[in-house]
Design a protein around this motif. Structure first.
Motif, short mmCIF file in Angstrom:
data_model
loop_
_atom_site.label_atom_id
_atom_site.label_comp_id
_atom_site.label_asym_id
_atom_site.label_seq_id
_atom_site.Cartn_x
_atom_site.Cartn_y
_atom_site.Cartn_z
N ALA A 150 -35.43 81.70 9.19
CA ALA A 150 -36.30 81.27 8.09
C ALA A 150 -37.18 82.42 7.65
CB ALA A 150 -37.16 80.08 8.53
N CYS A 151 -36.56 83.59 7.52
CA CYS A 151 -37.33 84.78 7.13
C CYS A 151 -37.09 85.17 5.68
CB CYS A 151 -37.01 85.95 8.05
SG CYS A 151 -35.29 86.51 7.97
N GLY A 152 -36.09 84.55 5.04
CA GLY A 152 -35.85 84.82 3.63
C GLY A 152 -35.20 86.15 3.33
N ASN A 153 -34.59 86.75 4.34
CA ASN A 153 -33.93 88.05 4.15
C ASN A 153 -32.42 87.85 4.30
OD1 ASN A 153 -32.71 90.66 4.98
ND2 ASN A 153 -34.82 91.40 4.81
N ARG A 154 -31.69 88.07 3.21
CA ARG A 154 -30.25 87.82 3.25
C ARG A 154 -29.53 88.77 4.19
NH1 ARG A 154 -26.97 84.66 0.44
NH2 ARG A 154 -24.75 85.19 0.33
N ASN B 174 -20.68 80.13 21.23
CA ASN B 174 -21.22 78.77 21.35
C ASN B 174 -22.71 78.76 21.00
OD1 ASN B 174 -18.76 77.62 22.19
ND2 ASN B 174 -19.13 78.30 24.29
N ILE B 175 -23.00 79.18 19.77
CA ILE B 175 -24.38 79.24 19.30
C ILE B 175 -24.48 78.48 17.98
CG2 ILE B 175 -26.28 80.73 18.57
CD1 ILE B 175 -24.96 83.02 20.14
N LEU B 176 -25.33 77.48 17.94
CA LEU B 176 -25.59 76.78 16.69
C LEU B 176 -26.57 77.60 15.86
CD1 LEU B 176 -26.02 73.10 17.95
CD2 LEU B 176 -24.11 74.02 16.63
N TRP B 177 -26.32 77.64 14.55
CA TRP B 177 -27.18 78.42 13.67
C TRP B 177 -27.61 77.57 12.48
CZ3 TRP B 177 -25.17 82.32 9.56
CH2 TRP B 177 -26.26 82.85 8.85
N ASN B 178 -28.91 77.35 12.39
CA ASN B 178 -29.48 76.68 11.22
C ASN B 178 -30.12 77.74 10.33
OD1 ASN B 178 -32.54 75.25 10.41
ND2 ASN B 178 -30.64 74.49 9.53
N ALA B 179 -29.51 77.94 9.16
CA ALA B 179 -30.04 78.92 8.21
C ALA B 179 -30.92 78.19 7.21
CB ALA B 179 -28.90 79.65 7.51
N TYR C 157 -30.88 80.21 3.98
CA TYR C 157 -29.59 80.24 3.27
C TYR C 157 -28.69 79.18 3.90
CZ TYR C 157 -31.36 84.74 1.66
OH TYR C 157 -32.14 85.72 1.10
N PRO C 158 -28.95 77.89 3.60
CA PRO C 158 -28.28 76.79 4.30
C PRO C 158 -26.76 76.80 4.21
CG PRO C 158 -29.47 76.00 2.36
CD PRO C 158 -29.91 77.40 2.60
N GLY D 155 -29.01 70.16 3.52
CA GLY D 155 -29.64 71.42 3.16
C GLY D 155 -29.86 71.61 1.68
N HIS D 156 -29.44 70.64 0.85
CA HIS D 156 -29.56 70.80 -0.60
C HIS D 156 -31.00 70.66 -1.08
CE1 HIS D 156 -25.28 71.08 -1.07
NE2 HIS D 156 -25.07 69.87 -0.57
N SER D 157 -31.76 69.76 -0.44
CA SER D 157 -33.15 69.56 -0.86
C SER D 157 -33.98 69.08 0.33
CB SER D 157 -33.25 68.56 -2.01
OG SER D 157 -34.60 68.35 -2.37
N PRO D 158 -34.47 70.00 1.15
CA PRO D 158 -35.34 69.60 2.27
C PRO D 158 -36.56 68.81 1.82
CG PRO D 158 -34.62 71.88 2.53
CD PRO D 158 -34.19 71.45 1.15
N ALA D 159 -37.06 69.12 0.62
CA ALA D 159 -38.23 68.39 0.11
C ALA D 159 -37.91 66.91 -0.09
CB ALA D 159 -38.71 69.01 -1.20
#
Length: 228
Positions: A93-97, A111-116, A119-120, A144-148
């Protein structure tokens, strides 16, 4: 006694996502970033009992506080290649592509889950909005389309589902054990619970009369057992 099978597969698409509640206590989790979103993700992981590490050169006050209290490990620098390798879950969640692309390489085939969160579309999982009433957890996902929107729907549901549902769930857990002892056939138990949650019971629970709701279900168990 046989009951109709109501299991069916719909044509509604869910984009290949499957919901699961993961027992994350003491599991090593990495949050990359120290901003507001990263803090919210870190707080959720801490609440679930995860062992949280934050990598960020700068961070919001909560990260400083948690690190000072020993609740998290804060590595005060930017993400480096290979940092994700020792974690079960990585949240970026750093905003750096460029960082997101590096995490993608570091987690691919492992075997690592990644939540971007930033960049979902790149991550391997999403984290739904949620709230709890004791052991009752309500989650809402927009993939991930609209967390709000997820948070707004959660807020509305939180207003409609009172805190006493946590206590009601505790009572139901005890009643469930009584039912398993009284009625051995799983199909019969399924039929009972399908009928047990009537509007009358729901009205009693919503009115806060848990004792009466519990008594009625316990009475229904005794009647159901005598008919079985």
């Amino acid at each position: 006694m046989q009951i109709p099978c109501s299991i069916h597969i719909t044509n509604e698409e869910c984009s290949g996502l499957y919901p699961i509640n993961w027992k994350i206590t003491n599991r090593p989790c990495l949050v990359v970033g120290g901003g507001r979103i990263a803090c919210r993700k870190s707080a959720g992981l801490l609440q679930a009992g995860a062992a949280v590490t934050v990598i960020a050169p700068e961070a919001e006050p909560p990260v400083h506080e948690w690190a000072g209290q020993g609740k998290i490990q804060w590595i005060q620098r930017s993400y480096n290649k290979g940092d994700a390798g020792h974690f079960d879950l990585v949240v970026s969640a750093c905003g750096n592509r460029g960082t997101a692309l590096q995490i993608a390489q570091d987690t691919k085939g492992k075997n690592i889950l990644w939540n971007a969160a930033d960049y979902p579309e790149m991550g391997s999982c999403t984290l739904p909005a949620r709230f709890c009433r004791g052991s009752l957890m309500i989650t809402v996902s927009t993939e991930g389309h609209s967390p709000a929107l997820s948070r707004e729907i959660c807020r509305r549901l939180e207003e409609e589902i009172p805190p006493l549902y946590g206590e009601w769930l505790d009572r139901l857990s005890s009643l469930r054990q009584e039912m398993k002892t009284a009625v051995k056939n799983p199909a019969d138990r399924e039929k009972f619970w399908h009928q047990a949650f009537s509007r009358d019971i729901s009205a009693l629970v919503n009115a806060g009369n848990l004792k009466e709701a519990e008594a009625r279900i316990r009475y229904a168990i005794s009647r159901f057992r005598s008919k079985s």
